[in-house]
Design an enzyme around this catalytic site. Structure first.
Site, PDB file in Angstrom:
ATOM      1  N   PRO A  43       0.827  -1.214   0.000  1.00  0.00           N
ATOM      2  CA  PRO A  43       0.000   0.000   0.000  1.00  0.00           C
ATOM      3  C   PRO A  43       0.860   1.261   0.000  1.00  0.00           C
ATOM      4  O   PRO A  43       1.990   1.255   0.499  1.00  0.00           O
ATOM      5  CB  PRO A  43      -0.793  -0.125   1.301  1.00  0.00           C
ATOM      6  CG  PRO A  43       0.051  -0.957   2.191  1.00  0.00           C
ATOM      7  CD  PRO A  43       0.787  -1.921   1.291  1.00  0.00           C
ATOM      8  N   ASP A  44       0.269   2.311  -0.556  1.00  0.00           N
ATOM      9  CA  ASP A  44       0.916   3.632  -0.582  1.00  0.00           C
ATOM     10  C   ASP A  44       0.632   4.285   0.775  1.00  0.00           C
ATOM     11  O   ASP A  44      -0.221   5.165   0.892  1.00  0.00           O
ATOM     12  CB  ASP A  44       0.299   4.431  -1.739  1.00  0.00           C
ATOM     13  CG  ASP A  44       0.887   5.817  -1.878  1.00  0.00           C
ATOM     14  OD1 ASP A  44       1.959   6.083  -1.308  1.00  0.00           O
ATOM     15  OD2 ASP A  44       0.253   6.641  -2.569  1.00  0.00           O
ATOM     16  N   ALA A  45       1.319   3.789   1.791  1.00  0.00           N
ATOM     17  CA  ALA A  45       0.983   4.179   3.167  1.00  0.00           C
ATOM     18  C   ALA A  45       2.239   4.347   4.017  1.00  0.00           C
ATOM     19  O   ALA A  45       2.277   3.911   5.177  1.00  0.00           O
ATOM     20  CB  ALA A  45       0.042   3.138   3.783  1.00  0.00           C
ATOM     21  N   LYS A 106       1.555   8.596   6.161  1.00  0.00           N
ATOM     22  CA  LYS A 106       0.419   9.039   5.356  1.00  0.00           C
ATOM     23  C   LYS A 106      -0.187   7.846   4.619  1.00  0.00           C
ATOM     24  O   LYS A 106       0.406   6.770   4.551  1.00  0.00           O
ATOM     25  CB  LYS A 106       0.877  10.112   4.375  1.00  0.00           C
ATOM     26  CG  LYS A 106       1.880   9.594   3.346  1.00  0.00           C
ATOM     27  CD  LYS A 106       1.313   9.536   1.974  1.00  0.00           C
ATOM     28  CE  LYS A 106       1.592   8.276   1.219  1.00  0.00           C
ATOM     29  NZ  LYS A 106       1.360   8.388  -0.227  1.00  0.00           N
TER      30      LYS A 106
END
Ligand code: SPV
Ligand code: MG
Length: 274
Positions: A43-45, A106
């Site tokens: 994930p882009d996390a 984020k």
């Protein structure tokens, strides 16, 4: 941009995608955190580290002649991390970085999650740190506000971007997840033009680059269309091969091996040996 021309940027996650973007006529490549993390099915996390994102961006910049704009998320930590990030990206030859005003860790702007913002003054301080850390003249810093993503108003987004410009950002990026371009148009109408504005029309693809430029945008980023096209092409190709029991049916729709040799610049490499 200095000549008032619109700059179109394509998202990529590796040197291959960046090279194809350059060949298609884009003026720059966006080293997308969404794409780089998705290329590893993560994930882009803020899961990957700065060094992993930097390696991806550096591989792209090394392969192409046009600028890489590296998406550096929140800057990977506090002011110290941000100074280190600028030193490392600049030393790697990256042209530009884009840092957003969310709290670390984020999550991608389109994820159904809370998108907490740093106080304006804190992010402005981080921009000053980043610009002070830069060693050369040409390194370019884009300050991205997630104000609209987090549910704040266009007015609040304008105030944040004005503060970021005053702190030394070379450009500002305004992101929106609306399906129409209304709040982006409102932002551009209210912006005093003190810095160029970057937009990312993922959810409002009906806004053409020409119209975006007329509204006042200087840079348009097509952040993830390449990744989504790749997944579609892989799905179509792989499922056809499995279903047909042969790759014959897909041959006309895929590039020949010679195209890949060209992207690898194989002839140049073989010439070294000669
Ligand atoms: C990215 O491509 O990683 C971006 C743009 O930051 S977005 O995915 O829209 O947040
Ligand atoms: Mg990103």
């Amino acid at each position: 941009m200095a000549e008032g021309e619109l700059v179109r940027v394509a998202g990529a996650h590796d040197a291959l995608g960046a090279t194809v973007a350059q060949q298609a006529g884009f003026q720059a490549v966006w080293a997308s955190s969404f794409e780089v993390s998705a290329s590893r099915c993560l994930p882009d996390a803020s899961v990957l580290t700065m060094t992993e994102y930097l390696a991806a961006a550096a591989a792209m910049q090394k392969a192409i002649d046009i600028p890489v704009v590296a998406d550096v998320d929140t800057g990977y930590g506090n002011a110290l991390n941000i100074a280190h990030m600028v030193h490392e990206y600049e030393a790697a030859g990256i042209t530009a970085v884009c840092m957003e005003d969310k709290v670390f860790p984020k999550v991608n702007s389109f994820a159904a999650a809370s998108h907490d913002l740093l106080p304006t003054e804190e992010f402005a301080r981080r921009i000053r740190t980043a610009k002070a850390a830069q060693r050369g003249e040409d390194f370019y810093f884009i300050a991205r506000t997630e104000a609209l993503i987090s549910g704040l108003t266009v007015q609040e987004a304008l105030e944040r971007c004005a503060a970021y410009a005053d702190a030394g950002a070379d450009a500002v990026l305004i992101h929106s997840k609306r399906r129409d371009e209304q709040e982006i148009a409102e932002f551009l109408a209210g912006w005093d033009g003190r810095r160029p504005v970057v937009i990312v029309p993922t959810t409002y693809p009906q806004l053409s680059a020409t119209d975006a430029h007329k509204h006042g945008a200087s840079v348009v980023i097509y952040a993830n269309q390449g990744l989504r096209a790749t997944v579609q092409a892989l799905r179509d190709t792989f499922s056809a091969i499995v279903q047909d029991g042969t790759s014959l049916g897909v041959e006309d729709g895929i590039v020949p091996v010679s195209d890949i040799f060209a992207l690898q610049r194989l002839d140049d490499w073989l010439a070294l040996e000669a």
